[in-house]
Motif scaffolding. Structure first.
Motif, PDB file in Angstrom:
ATOM      1  N   GLY A  31       0.816  -1.228   0.000  1.00  0.00           N
ATOM      2  CA  GLY A  31       0.000   0.000   0.000  1.00  0.00           C
ATOM      3  C   GLY A  31       0.838   1.261   0.000  1.00  0.00           C
ATOM      4  N   GLU A  32       2.132   1.140   0.336  1.00  0.00           N
ATOM      5  CA  GLU A  32       3.018   2.311   0.326  1.00  0.00           C
ATOM      6  C   GLU A  32       4.101   2.182  -0.753  1.00  0.00           C
ATOM      7  N   SER A  33       3.754   1.477  -1.817  1.00  0.00           N
ATOM      8  CA  SER A  33       4.698   1.331  -2.931  1.00  0.00           C
ATOM      9  C   SER A  33       4.561   2.528  -3.882  1.00  0.00           C
ATOM     10  N   VAL A  34       5.630   2.779  -4.648  1.00  0.00           N
ATOM     11  CA  VAL A  34       5.582   3.885  -5.622  1.00  0.00           C
ATOM     12  C   VAL A  34       4.857   3.460  -6.916  1.00  0.00           C
ATOM     13  N   ALA A  35       4.444   2.184  -6.999  1.00  0.00           N
ATOM     14  CA  ALA A  35       3.874   1.674  -8.263  1.00  0.00           C
ATOM     15  C   ALA A  35       2.726   2.539  -8.825  1.00  0.00           C
ATOM     16  N   PRO A  36       1.766   2.988  -8.000  1.00  0.00           N
ATOM     17  CA  PRO A  36       0.695   3.809  -8.583  1.00  0.00           C
ATOM     18  C   PRO A  36       1.209   5.127  -9.185  1.00  0.00           C
ATOM     19  N   VAL A  37       2.261   5.670  -8.595  1.00  0.00           N
ATOM     20  CA  VAL A  37       2.832   6.919  -9.119  1.00  0.00           C
ATOM     21  C   VAL A  37       3.457   6.654 -10.492  1.00  0.00           C
TER      22      VAL A  37
END
Ligand code: 3PG
Ligand code: MG
Length: 426
Positions: free
Chosen positions: A76-82
């Motif tokens: 949930g705190e990964s940079v993947a969505p960015v």
């Protein structure tokens, strides 16, 4: 003009550029608001225009547990969505190196970054995006591991750009890194610092509106704002503490620490008579969970020794009071870092505040803080949409950052900004 060294002065041709962003906009794996990402796109475009190859990085959330000293890595705190957002928005291809944490101390093996950077150099991808900086051992460290991490990151790049205005804390990725690479400010950083000048050298009168859930982190900025501003409006726990200290009333839920700090603050405030503008109507509620039992209380009715229940909002009636409206309408600059109510339940005070500020059409309006701006957009979407294109409004991408600069007494006061300045002095 600014004293900060800008990367536009540097030669980026064929160089890998490590760029610290503040893309801390992800919660539970979803982007809450893209404003902070969008605000950094000019820097990215200019890196490409100058022939540079960007390696981006940001922190997300607060995975470091101060009590246990461990780093909790969650998807949930990964940079993947960015990365996904940037890929879609800019039609570019990114890659996230697959660094694996060695345990509760976080990522120590940086070797997966090298093949990703090689792909960048070979033109197989358009940007590298490092994993959440706070997943790496050393990012928030106070010992030599911060330098060790910064030096390892630096080994992948030719120069460093800090465009993360909101990330005011001095960490390996915002501060130590400048020891190891030629370092520059990004375009967003420069724009934000320039706009801070409008708080430090305002058109007067300057009216500041500040609220918060705790006194401790706000003491420095509050004392500085008291000196800087012509008028100061308080909300949230800050106002509750002030009222309890000044009128010697007991307010439920106010912690002894907050009350003690409020008493200190009151002593300072008394040196500047009439600066604090008291909101005349507040909302008292019998419970923080069940909000059916509430009433408006008048500040003029408060008497020493009185017991009040939870004070959860400034009543909107305060903002239709003619003397309060007069204070707002005569301000030439209005600085706002404030959500007035206990947010989940009481939103009317904030709504009335922002509407009144909007009606001050000639004033320069400076809004700082993720929550403040998000609340503005949620509560008054129509006005917010206008405000975003109105030059008399400015929205800072960081609230803690603005308050830290104010507490330090200079637009250049934040430690990561100082680090960039010291680079040119050398
Ligand atoms: C923020 O969102 O407030 C900034 O990104 C700073 O985050 P931090 O307060 O966790 O350092
Ligand atoms: Mg914050």
């Amino acid at each position: 003009m600014t004293a900060l060294p800008c990367f536009l002065e540097a030669d980026l041709r064929g160089k890998t550029v490590l760029v610290r962003m503040d893309h801390n906009v992800v919660k539970n794996g979803k982007i809450k608001d893209t404003m902070r990402i969008d605000a950094t796109i000019p820097t990215l475009l200019h890196i490409y225009k100058k022939g540079g190859m960007p390696i981006l990085m940001t922190h997300i959330g607060r995975p470091f547990d101060k009590k246990t000293g461990t780093i909790n890595i969650s998807e949930g705190e990964s940079v993947a969505p960015v990365v996904k957002y940037l890929e879609e928005k800019l039609q570019l291809k990114g890659i996230i190196p697959e660094c694996i944490a060695s345990g509760p101390e976080g990522i120590t093996d940086l070797s997966p970054i090298l093949p990703a950077v090689q792909k960048l150099r070979a033109g197989e991808v358009d940007f590298v995006y490092l994993p959440n900086t706070r997943w790496f051992k050393g990012e928030e460290a106070k010992d030599e591991s911060a330098d060790i991490l910064a030096q390892s990151w630096a080994s992948f790049a030719d120069l460093y750009i800090n465009d993360a205005f909101g990330s005011w804390q001095a960490h390996a990725s915002t501060y130590n890194i400048t020891k190891f690479l030629p370092s520059y400010a990004g375009l967003l950083m420069i724009k934000e610092v320039q706009n801070l000048e409008k708080v430090f050298n305002p058109q007067r009168p300057l009216l500041s509106v500040v609220a918060g859930a705790k006194f401790d982190t706000k003491m420095g900025p509050l004392s500085a704002l008291l000196k800087l501003s012509d008028k100061l409006v308080l909300g949230g726990v800050l106002y509750n503490g002030y009222l309890a200290a000044k009128y010697k009333v007991n307010i439920k839920g106010l912690s002894p620490e907050d009350l003690q700090l409020a008493e200190q603050f009151l002593q300072e405030a008394e040196k500047f008579p009439d600066k604090i503008v008291e909101m005349p109507f507040i909302i008292e509620c019998d419970s923080m969970e069940d909000v059916s039992n509430w009433r408006i209380r008048k500040v003029t009715d408060l008497q020493a020794g009185m017991d009040l229940n939870y004070i959860l909002d400034i009543a909107p009636e305060s903002f239709s009071d003619s003397s309060i409206q007069e204070v707002f309408s005569s301000a030439a600059t209005i600085f706002v870092n404030a959500v007035m109510g206990y947010t989940v339940l009481f939103k009317e005070g904030t709504k009335a505040l922002y509407s009144l500020i909007h009606s001050c059409s000639q004033a320069q309006k400076l809004f700082g803080g993720g929550d403040t701006i998000q609340e503005f957009g949620d509560l008054l979407p129509g006005i917010f949409a206008q405000a975003k294109n109105d030059p008399r409004y400015y929205f800072f991408t960081g609230g803690g950052a603005v308050l830290d600069a104010i507490a330090q007494g200079s637009p250049y006061g934040m430690k990561p900004v100082q680090a960039l300045l010291q680079k040119i002095e050398k």
